[in-house]
Design an enzyme around this catalytic site. Structure first.
Site, PDB file in Angstrom:
ATOM      1  N   GLY A  63       6.103   3.599   0.963  1.00 24.47           N
ATOM      2  CA  GLY A  63       7.370   3.807   0.269  1.00 24.47           C
ATOM      3  C   GLY A  63       8.402   2.913   0.932  1.00 24.47           C
ATOM      4  O   GLY A  63       8.149   1.726   1.106  1.00 24.47           O
TER       5      GLY A  63
ATOM      6  N   SER B 178       1.064   0.875   4.533  1.00 26.10           N
ATOM      7  CA  SER B 178       2.332   0.204   4.228  1.00 26.10           C
ATOM      8  C   SER B 178       3.451   0.693   5.170  1.00 26.10           C
ATOM      9  O   SER B 178       3.382   0.441   6.371  1.00 26.10           O
ATOM     10  CB  SER B 178       2.644   0.413   2.744  1.00 26.10           C
ATOM     11  N   ALA B 179       4.460   1.415   4.676  1.00 27.91           N
ATOM     12  CA  ALA B 179       5.530   1.926   5.554  1.00 27.91           C
ATOM     13  C   ALA B 179       4.943   2.795   6.671  1.00 27.91           C
ATOM     14  O   ALA B 179       5.421   2.766   7.812  1.00 27.91           O
ATOM     15  CB  ALA B 179       6.546   2.724   4.745  1.00 27.91           C
TER      16      ALA B 179
ATOM     17  N   HIS C  40       1.418  -5.871   3.318  1.00 30.96           N
ATOM     18  CA  HIS C  40       1.539  -6.617   2.047  1.00 30.96           C
ATOM     19  C   HIS C  40       1.828  -8.097   2.310  1.00 30.96           C
ATOM     20  O   HIS C  40       2.587  -8.722   1.561  1.00 30.96           O
ATOM     21  CB  HIS C  40       2.662  -6.048   1.161  1.00 30.96           C
TER      22      HIS C  40
ATOM     23  N   GLU D 125      -3.142  -7.697   1.709  1.00 27.03           N
ATOM     24  CA  GLU D 125      -3.677  -6.507   1.039  1.00 27.03           C
ATOM     25  C   GLU D 125      -5.204  -6.556   1.071  1.00 27.03           C
ATOM     26  O   GLU D 125      -5.804  -7.598   0.789  1.00 27.03           O
ATOM     27  CB  GLU D 125      -3.141  -6.410  -0.385  1.00 27.03           C
TER      28      GLU D 125
END
Lengths: 251, 251
Positions: free
Chosen positions: A110, A142-143, A179, A214
């Site tokens: 997020g 990710s985050a 990413h 990714e």
């Protein structure tokens, strides 16, 4: 004398724990293009969470579009297929206690600013760090991977809120750029490329940055930290040209 | 009685000034694709800096690759063609005094976090704001435009340093997103689109965001604020679908 032996024992116990028991995956993304949520990590997650039947999901990066409950339900429906129960950290009145009592963790993606602000303001960043350093399994996407690095200064996210600090858990001795995206030579646009941004970070900070494309992830088992996944991984260090390492390499 | 008249005069003078004299350009980029530095803004800059023969250039957004001296020299070589001299703010021992004595300003692009950190730490954000609100001409490009908004929470830049605050000059009653980029449907990548990021900002903040495509700029003359340039401008507001406005529209 007994006291002395106790001190020595405690030292070796803590030291042993610190040196050998960390068990971590920091992934670039939860979902690869054309794939299903977490599916590409299935085999790795079976290893990561071996012997565990319940984890806590940290949904705080999610800034909207989907509630913390719905986000947790999404994680739950995947982990049901591994016979692992999922509880959302937002469900607990005493979140510190919930983290201490947990068997393992998963922090979803997020907005990193929102995630870091929430964890710091609720005093949870250090509690999560302590438990993961003591050997409890941790998955970040990710985050959720950014907060495994030294700080969040190499996130791609928009600074939609102001965190009290950019410092993170430091579960690995470097920063991550999830990413990670190669420059597109066809783009007629003057915004900075990802590589330019990371090089700018290195003008202000002397810290290795792992550009995770990714499909790739960091795996820490005890003191061994490797890059894994389908792509090469791009490494940035101050005073060096960026370079690529293959899956399985120590980082 | 005289005191009363003085108070009233001061009030109207300040109010009049505030209402009518601002003279500002906030541009998406300094250079459009295939063009030369600032060239596409030439006619606008002649109007902006009418009657001015010297401006101060603020180079602090630049995180490396080019020194503050070299960056200032780049601006200088363009403004020579308009018969306007350029001094770099970094050249002055007393930067507050330099800003107060200046006729106008230009803040160049780079990294917004670094720019905002430097301006706040040196106490210059409020000094620049005061002078521009009192009518001195201001040009910002990219990061230099971000600081004209209410805060820097809609920058695209990487948070390579930690500023003491995200608050900016608030020269316009909204935020800007320079280098606004439409989604690329061909990109096989799970990073958020620009639109998603701005919608996420709106979940945490109730503030209009102007998505400035390259080639566009905000023009403020007194109390009138318009969007200008070759492209439509995309506007984001809480609780509304994003919409487009044409060049010349009030924003």
């Amino acid at each position: 004398m007994f006291e002395f032996i106790f001190v020595i024992q405690t030292f070796f116990y803590n030291h042993y724990n610190f040196l050998t028991s960390m068990n971590i995956i920091l992934a670039s993304t939860s979902t690869i293009f054309g794939g299903e949520y977490l599916e590409y990590l299935r085999e790795e997650l079976i290893q990561l969470y071996k012997g565990i039947d319940e984890i806590i999901f940290v949904p705080f990066a999610r800034p909207g579009g989907i509630s913390h409950d719905d986000y947790t339900a999404k994680a739950r429906s995947f982990f049901e297929t591994l016979n692992i129960k999922v509880k959302g950290l937002h469900e607990f009145d005493n979140k510190t206690e919930a983290l201490h009592n947990a068997q393992g963790y998963f922090t979803g993606g997020g907005n990193t600013f929102l995630l870091v602000k929430t964890l710091h303001e609720e005093g949870l960043m250090s509690v999560l760090k302590e438990n993961v350093e003591n050997g409890k399994a941790y998955l970040g996407c990710s985050a959720g991977s950014n907060i495994g690095g030294q700080n969040m200064k190499t996130t791609n996210d928009m600074p939609i809120v102001y965190p009290p600090s950019f410092e993170c858990m430091g579960l690995v001795p470097f920063n991550l750029n999830p990413h990670y995206l190669d420059p597109n030579p066809e783009l007629k646009h003057n915004g900075e490329t990802r590589e330019t941004r990371i090089r700018e970070f290195l003008t202000q900070n002397d810290l290795k940055v792992v550009g995770l494309r990714e499909g790739n992830w960091i795996r820490r088992i005890g003191n061994t930290i490797t890059v894994e996944g389908s792509e090469l991984t791009r490494i940035f260090e101050k005073g060096k040209e960026p370079y690529e390492i293959a899956a399985g390499s120590i980082v």
